[in-house]
Design a protein around this motif. Structure first.
Motif, PDB file in Angstrom:
ATOM      1  N   MET A 146       0.850  -1.190   0.000  1.00  0.00           N
ATOM      2  CA  MET A 146       0.000   0.000   0.000  1.00  0.00           C
ATOM      3  C   MET A 146       0.893   1.251   0.000  1.00  0.00           C
ATOM      4  O   MET A 146       1.922   1.282   0.675  1.00  0.00           O
ATOM      5  CB  MET A 146      -0.926   0.016   1.227  1.00  0.00           C
ATOM      6  N   GLY A 147       0.460   2.252  -0.769  1.00  0.00           N
ATOM      7  CA  GLY A 147       1.254   3.484  -0.837  1.00  0.00           C
ATOM      8  C   GLY A 147       2.297   3.436  -1.940  1.00  0.00           C
ATOM      9  O   GLY A 147       3.161   4.315  -1.997  1.00  0.00           O
ATOM     10  N   PHE A 148       2.210   2.434  -2.819  1.00  0.00           N
ATOM     11  CA  PHE A 148       3.139   2.360  -3.953  1.00  0.00           C
ATOM     12  C   PHE A 148       2.351   2.222  -5.249  1.00  0.00           C
ATOM     13  O   PHE A 148       1.368   1.497  -5.305  1.00  0.00           O
ATOM     14  CB  PHE A 148       4.095   1.169  -3.795  1.00  0.00           C
ATOM     15  N   TYR A 160       0.414   8.847 -12.362  1.00  0.00           N
ATOM     16  CA  TYR A 160       1.831   9.217 -12.270  1.00  0.00           C
ATOM     17  C   TYR A 160       2.691   7.990 -12.535  1.00  0.00           C
ATOM     18  O   TYR A 160       2.671   7.042 -11.745  1.00  0.00           O
ATOM     19  CB  TYR A 160       2.163   9.784 -10.886  1.00  0.00           C
ATOM     20  N   LYS A 161       3.459   8.033 -13.623  1.00  0.00           N
ATOM     21  CA  LYS A 161       4.242   6.850 -13.960  1.00  0.00           C
ATOM     22  C   LYS A 161       5.738   7.048 -13.713  1.00  0.00           C
ATOM     23  O   LYS A 161       6.515   6.105 -13.858  1.00  0.00           O
ATOM     24  CB  LYS A 161       3.972   6.416 -15.410  1.00  0.00           C
ATOM     25  N   ASN A 162       6.190   8.239 -13.361  1.00  0.00           N
ATOM     26  CA  ASN A 162       7.601   8.418 -12.998  1.00  0.00           C
ATOM     27  C   ASN A 162       7.747   8.699 -11.514  1.00  0.00           C
ATOM     28  O   ASN A 162       8.520   8.057 -10.824  1.00  0.00           O
ATOM     29  CB  ASN A 162       8.233   9.540 -13.801  1.00  0.00           C
ATOM     30  N   LEU A 171      12.692   1.386  -3.654  1.00  0.00           N
ATOM     31  CA  LEU A 171      13.336   2.337  -4.557  1.00  0.00           C
ATOM     32  C   LEU A 171      14.565   1.750  -5.249  1.00  0.00           C
ATOM     33  O   LEU A 171      15.103   2.340  -6.182  1.00  0.00           O
ATOM     34  CB  LEU A 171      13.722   3.623  -3.799  1.00  0.00           C
ATOM     35  N   SER A 172      15.027   0.588  -4.795  1.00  0.00           N
ATOM     36  CA  SER A 172      16.223   0.019  -5.427  1.00  0.00           C
ATOM     37  C   SER A 172      15.954  -1.363  -6.041  1.00  0.00           C
ATOM     38  O   SER A 172      16.829  -1.949  -6.664  1.00  0.00           O
ATOM     39  CB  SER A 172      17.347  -0.080  -4.391  1.00  0.00           C
ATOM     40  N   ASP A 173      14.752  -1.885  -5.876  1.00  0.00           N
ATOM     41  CA  ASP A 173      14.439  -3.233  -6.341  1.00  0.00           C
ATOM     42  C   ASP A 173      13.934  -3.204  -7.792  1.00  0.00           C
ATOM     43  O   ASP A 173      13.052  -2.410  -8.145  1.00  0.00           O
ATOM     44  CB  ASP A 173      13.356  -3.824  -5.423  1.00  0.00           C
ATOM     45  N   GLU A 174      14.488  -4.102  -8.595  1.00  0.00           N
ATOM     46  CA  GLU A 174      14.164  -4.181 -10.023  1.00  0.00           C
ATOM     47  C   GLU A 174      12.642  -4.290 -10.277  1.00  0.00           C
ATOM     48  O   GLU A 174      12.101  -3.644 -11.170  1.00  0.00           O
ATOM     49  CB  GLU A 174      14.930  -5.402 -10.596  1.00  0.00           C
ATOM     50  N   ARG A 190       8.410  -1.366 -12.955  1.00  0.00           N
ATOM     51  CA  ARG A 190       6.966  -1.102 -13.052  1.00  0.00           C
ATOM     52  C   ARG A 190       6.594   0.314 -12.595  1.00  0.00           C
ATOM     53  O   ARG A 190       5.426   0.629 -12.417  1.00  0.00           O
ATOM     54  CB  ARG A 190       6.188  -2.117 -12.204  1.00  0.00           C
ATOM     55  N   ASN A 191       7.588   1.141 -12.408  1.00  0.00           N
ATOM     56  CA  ASN A 191       7.356   2.529 -11.944  1.00  0.00           C
ATOM     57  C   ASN A 191       6.540   2.581 -10.666  1.00  0.00           C
ATOM     58  O   ASN A 191       5.622   3.392 -10.526  1.00  0.00           O
ATOM     59  CB  ASN A 191       6.641   3.351 -13.026  1.00  0.00           C
TER      60      ASN A 191
END
Ligand code: CMC
Length: 426
Positions: free
Chosen positions: A304-306, A311-313, A350-353, A358-359
């Protein structure tokens, strides 16, 4: 051939149709298909309006690819950093930012109109303890139409201004009352010496003869949350407000409908879900397990919260709130397992592929949930806070529609999938 058109060919009968393209001042153009049914004998189908512009609007602009959000042409970061929520509300309601005198007058209007008729309290008395504050708030806003029944017709600029000021000023009071009644607490009346946001926090947190000290950073954090929520183009609750406006319904009914739409978990309820999820995860050493669940295709679990539909960037509102959260936590000296869990999730995501490809960046709800938690605002009040912020946007959208020369009632069509006539001979 007119270049500003789109030609569609029906491959069933090879007939071609032309539809005009309308240009936006910025952002995607639209194809005007208002004559589509008349010309083709078919409807268009777009569940959830994913490719459909439902109106013309000059209020809010979003560029989801660039992470840009503007109210009346002003960038959200400028408004959040250099202006207050009242400046922003004035901008949305009146089209321009206020000068000093206009802001002072508006602020005074907010203070003087912040009281609600004592009769509203009798109504609230009927609610059981622990009633959800959103239920109390939506009933309260609806009830205002009974108290102001002589002012339901809005035809002149003055009538519009009076209605807008009345609703924006009274919503925080009704919102604070909804919390007090829901928890069986004595109500705290507005204090005319306090500013808009401070007054709301004061009504929420204080006790009779026992005023709770409010810190500047707390007021600033909440004021920024209000600003960032003040409008967001044609989202579900705004669409509900506009649908009611299209029937000629008065603004109290329209806003009450907006509150109902916002209450839904997929809309205004997301920041509450962020905190519930962090509480469920509970400790930093369980974060990896839940990240794995979020990445597992077979598991419906989502962080949740992601992520965001538009907004895609990045979500520009989240970027602003992240700084405010850091400032708030630092100044209040807040550290808790819940904050550590949130930090760890944010760091991994923020660092996981999986999340990068998937933005899936933290959205506004990730940070607003943490900020509201730090402000000691109960989870059931999170959507109520959203309502306070969104009210000027709803009123501006209601008014924009009402100013149109001709108003078309919102009346979508459908793809009928039920049985054909089954009526027996009778
Ligand atoms: N956690 C894990 N995976 C996710 C998440 C998430 N939060 N969100 C999307 N995905 C994955 C999804 O499984 C899909 O993967 P794949 O391509 O492998 O099938 C991909 O990302 C795209 O997902 P989608 O559902 O097609 O994206 P969407 O644009 O339709 O959904 C969303 C947007 C906000 C509904 C979604 O990201 C989500 O459910 N997020 C969590 C809830 C949340 O935070 N909501 C608040 C949104 S902000 C509200 C506002 O602006 O007012």
């Amino acid at each position: 051939m007119n270049k500003d058109t789109i030609t569609l060919t029906n491959n069933r009968d090879a007939k071609s149709y032309e539809f005009p393209i309308l240009n936006a001042t910025v952002g995607p153009s639209v194809v005007d298909i208002s004559t589509f049914y008349k010309e083709t004998d078919m409807f268009t189908y777009d569940e959830g309006y994913t490719s459909t512009a439902s109106c013309r609007s000059s209020i809010t602009y979003i560029d989801g690819e660039k992470g840009k959000l503007m109210y009346r042409g002003y960038d959200i970061a400028y408004l959040a950093k250099k202006k207050t929520f009242l400046d922003t509300a004035y901008l949305l309601l009146n089209g321009e930012l206020p000068n000093k005198e206009e802001l002072d007058n508006f602020s005074f209007e907010m203070q003087k109109r912040s009281f609600v008729n004592e009769g509203v309290k009798n109504l609230f008395d009927a609610f059981p303890d622990h009633a959800h504050p959103m239920a109390i708030l939506s009933a309260g806003v609806s009830a205002l139409s009974a108290f102001y029944y002589k002012h339901l017709e809005i035809n002149t600029k003055e009538e519009y201004k009076e209605m807008a000021n009345r609703i924006v000023a009274k919503i925080p009071t009704l919102a604070a009352f909804s919390h007090r009644y829901s928890n069986g607490l004595p109500i705290i009346y507005p204090d005319m010496n306090r500013g808009f946001t401070e007054n709301f926090l004061y009504m929420l947190r204080s006790y009779p003869h026992n005023y709770v000290e409010l810190k500047e950073i707390e007021i600033k954090a909440l004021d920024t949350i209000f600003t960032l929520h003040a409008d967001h183009e044609q989202n579900a609750s705004t669409t509900a407000v506009r649908n009611l406006a299209s029937t000629n319904a008065h603004p109290y009914a329209a806003i009450s409908a907006g509150i109902g739409a916002l209450w839904g978990k997929s809309h205004g309820g997301a920041n509450e879900s962020v905190i519930r999820q962090l509480e469920m995860i509970g400790s930093v050493d369980r974060v990896d397990e839940f990240i794995a669940k979020a990445k597992d295709k077979e598991d419906p679990f989502r962080l949740m919260g992601f992520g965001h539909r538009v907004y895609k960037n990045f979500d520009p509102r989240a970027t602003i709130l992240k700084d405010i959260r850091n400032e708030l936590m630092h100044e209040l000296g807040i550290s808790s397992e819940l904050v550590d869990v949130a930090n760890k999730i944010e760091e991994i995501a923020l660092s996981d592929e999986y999340f990068i490809s998937r933005n899936l960046y933290p959205n506004i709800d990730f940070y607003s949930g943490l900020i509201l938690q730090a402000l000691k605002i109960p989870k059931e009040m999170f959507a109520v806070i959203f309502v306070i912020g969104r009210t000027p946007g709803w009123i501006a959208q209601w008014s924009e529609l009402n100013k149109q020369k001709t108003i078309k009632i919102a009346r979508p069509r459908q793809l009928y999938t039920g049985p054909n006539d089954r009526t027996p001979e009778y």
